[in-house]
Design an enzyme around this catalytic site. Sequence first.
Site, PDB file in Angstrom:
ATOM      1  N   HIS A 123       0.871  -1.180   0.000  1.00 42.64           N
ATOM      2  CA  HIS A 123       0.000   0.000   0.000  1.00 42.64           C
ATOM      3  C   HIS A 123       0.908   1.231   0.000  1.00 42.64           C
ATOM      4  O   HIS A 123       2.002   1.190   0.562  1.00 42.64           O
ATOM      5  CB  HIS A 123      -0.842  -0.049   1.281  1.00 42.64           C
ATOM      6  CG  HIS A 123      -1.881   1.004   1.403  1.00 42.64           C
ATOM      7  ND1 HIS A 123      -1.594   2.286   1.791  1.00 42.64           N
ATOM      8  CD2 HIS A 123      -3.217   0.961   1.210  1.00 42.64           C
ATOM      9  CE1 HIS A 123      -2.716   2.997   1.838  1.00 42.64           C
ATOM     10  NE2 HIS A 123      -3.710   2.209   1.486  1.00 42.64           N
ATOM     11  N   ASP A 203       3.176  -3.969   8.247  1.00 42.33           N
ATOM     12  CA  ASP A 203       1.928  -3.260   8.023  1.00 42.33           C
ATOM     13  C   ASP A 203       0.812  -4.287   8.229  1.00 42.33           C
ATOM     14  O   ASP A 203       0.577  -5.142   7.375  1.00 42.33           O
ATOM     15  CB  ASP A 203       1.916  -2.696   6.597  1.00 42.33           C
ATOM     16  CG  ASP A 203       0.575  -2.089   6.228  1.00 42.33           C
ATOM     17  OD1 ASP A 203      -0.381  -2.229   7.004  1.00 42.33           O
ATOM     18  OD2 ASP A 203       0.490  -1.490   5.134  1.00 42.33           O
ATOM     19  N   GLN A 206      -4.508  -4.759   7.316  1.00 43.38           N
ATOM     20  CA  GLN A 206      -5.569  -5.641   6.827  1.00 43.38           C
ATOM     21  C   GLN A 206      -5.677  -6.939   7.618  1.00 43.38           C
ATOM     22  O   GLN A 206      -6.656  -7.665   7.477  1.00 43.38           O
ATOM     23  CB  GLN A 206      -5.326  -5.985   5.343  1.00 43.38           C
ATOM     24  CG  GLN A 206      -5.501  -4.820   4.398  1.00 43.38           C
ATOM     25  CD  GLN A 206      -6.955  -4.340   4.288  1.00 43.38           C
ATOM     26  OE1 GLN A 206      -7.894  -5.060   4.589  1.00 43.38           O
ATOM     27  NE2 GLN A 206      -7.124  -3.107   3.856  1.00 43.38           N
ATOM     28  N   LYS A 229     -10.328  -0.478  10.908  1.00 44.70           N
ATOM     29  CA  LYS A 229     -10.491  -1.697  10.096  1.00 44.70           C
ATOM     30  C   LYS A 229     -10.754  -2.920  10.977  1.00 44.70           C
ATOM     31  O   LYS A 229     -10.854  -4.042  10.482  1.00 44.70           O
ATOM     32  CB  LYS A 229      -9.237  -1.942   9.254  1.00 44.70           C
ATOM     33  CG  LYS A 229      -9.012  -0.887   8.147  1.00 44.70           C
ATOM     34  CD  LYS A 229      -7.844  -1.295   7.296  1.00 44.70           C
ATOM     35  CE  LYS A 229      -7.225  -0.166   6.522  1.00 44.70           C
ATOM     36  NZ  LYS A 229      -8.039   0.337   5.417  1.00 44.70           N
ATOM     37  N   CYS A 369      -4.782   2.427  -3.598  1.00 45.85           N
ATOM     38  CA  CYS A 369      -3.504   2.949  -3.080  1.00 45.85           C
ATOM     39  C   CYS A 369      -2.377   1.957  -3.344  1.00 45.85           C
ATOM     40  O   CYS A 369      -1.536   1.697  -2.469  1.00 45.85           O
ATOM     41  CB  CYS A 369      -3.593   3.276  -1.588  1.00 45.85           C
ATOM     42  SG  CYS A 369      -4.762   4.567  -1.222  1.00 45.85           S
TER      43      CYS A 369
END
Length: 412
Positions: A123, A203, A206, A229, A369
């Site tokens: 991303h 990261d 998600q 999220k 993104c």
Amino acid sequence: MSPDWSNLRADFPILHQNVGKNPLVYFDNGATSQKPRAVIQSLINYYERDNANVHRGLHALSMRATDAYEGARARVAKFINAAGPAEIIFTRGTTESINIVARSWAHAHLKPGDVVLTTEMEHHSNLVPWQQAAKATGATLKYVPLLGNDGEDGLDLAALDTLLTPQVKLFAFTHMSNTLGTINPAAELCRRAKAVGAITVIDAAQSIGHLPFDVREIGADFVAFSGHKMCGPTGIGVLYGRRELLDTLAPDETGGGMVVSVTYEGASWKPAPERFEAGTPNVADAIALGVACDYLDALGRDKIFEHDAQLAQLAMEKLSTLEGIRIIGPQVGQPRGGLVSFAFEGVHAHDIVTFADQDGIALRGGHHCNQPLMRKLGLTSTTRASFYFYNTPEEIDRLVASLRKIQKFFAG
Ligand code: C6P
């Protein structure tokens, strides 16, 4: 035993509405998840009963707010099995968390000749900050390649043998791709990075609310994620950092709340986490994030993962029956997270999203993104359906029926 997923929908007021004439199908969880009543109620309770500034006041409300805020920090630490609350820094979200590491750690430690390693599936939030850090320090940015014409074979783990040299000072990678649905082997990547002395940054935007995540088992140095999220509010996120590393870092932002002492000549910093939380923090949303952790842990993220992965497989099987569809990322039967991105030749993703919206279905269309990844795959955009535990197989049927209608319309 698995929770009764369809009963859980009652916890989410927003799901019980029509969009136009149709009941809402919310398949945009990769962008942001919906919030259970317990999280919404926590925000109301805070503002109706406890609202005060934290760490500053000696009155009852301030002490209650401080206890709840610090309690949330401890709750988040438990959620990811951090060694303690001092390893949890509250931020605005994944983007800010990664930028803090890029500015604080990378700027202090990188020099010309050093390498920052990331991957071809990142991303922008886990790519542009490293580009900026490399530019500012003279370090070089390299990418672990993605395999397969549709990105279906994941990262080239064999290439890591040559890419992970002692020059690599930091390896930043996504745990789960927001576009491909690929889940990267985080523990293996951390172990291999550590073997050459590189710091790791995960990261987890998600993955964190969708599967079990144990920072110590994975062996991560830094982890970034967003509350919104994972059933929490917007505007709150987390940077996890190993205590030893955080204490060596200079603050990225300075001001009130993070200092021990200030003179007209200079200032000294508190240890982490306060050192990285200058100014009045986002108290209400941090507390509500703690409630989101309670909610997800009560369900069990192993169960959530099972549910989402099953829905994704079902979606892939049904979507594969549509003529001309190109699904990117892992293919039918290959493991993946709970989202599916696809493209149809000759129909733009924005048209698909607009038409599906008329059937009450919320999707995301665009480059997500992920512009370099799109270019690599020869695409400008995809349509993405991203699932969570409150989604159902019947909703997948509605998606497929809607897409069939859209295809027919564009076929003229
Ligand atoms: N992805 C999506 O629709 P923020 O905006 O800071 O909460 O999260 C940024 C981010 C970082 N990494 C990954 C893997 C992400 O998926 C996201 C956010 C959303 O896919 C909005 S672009």
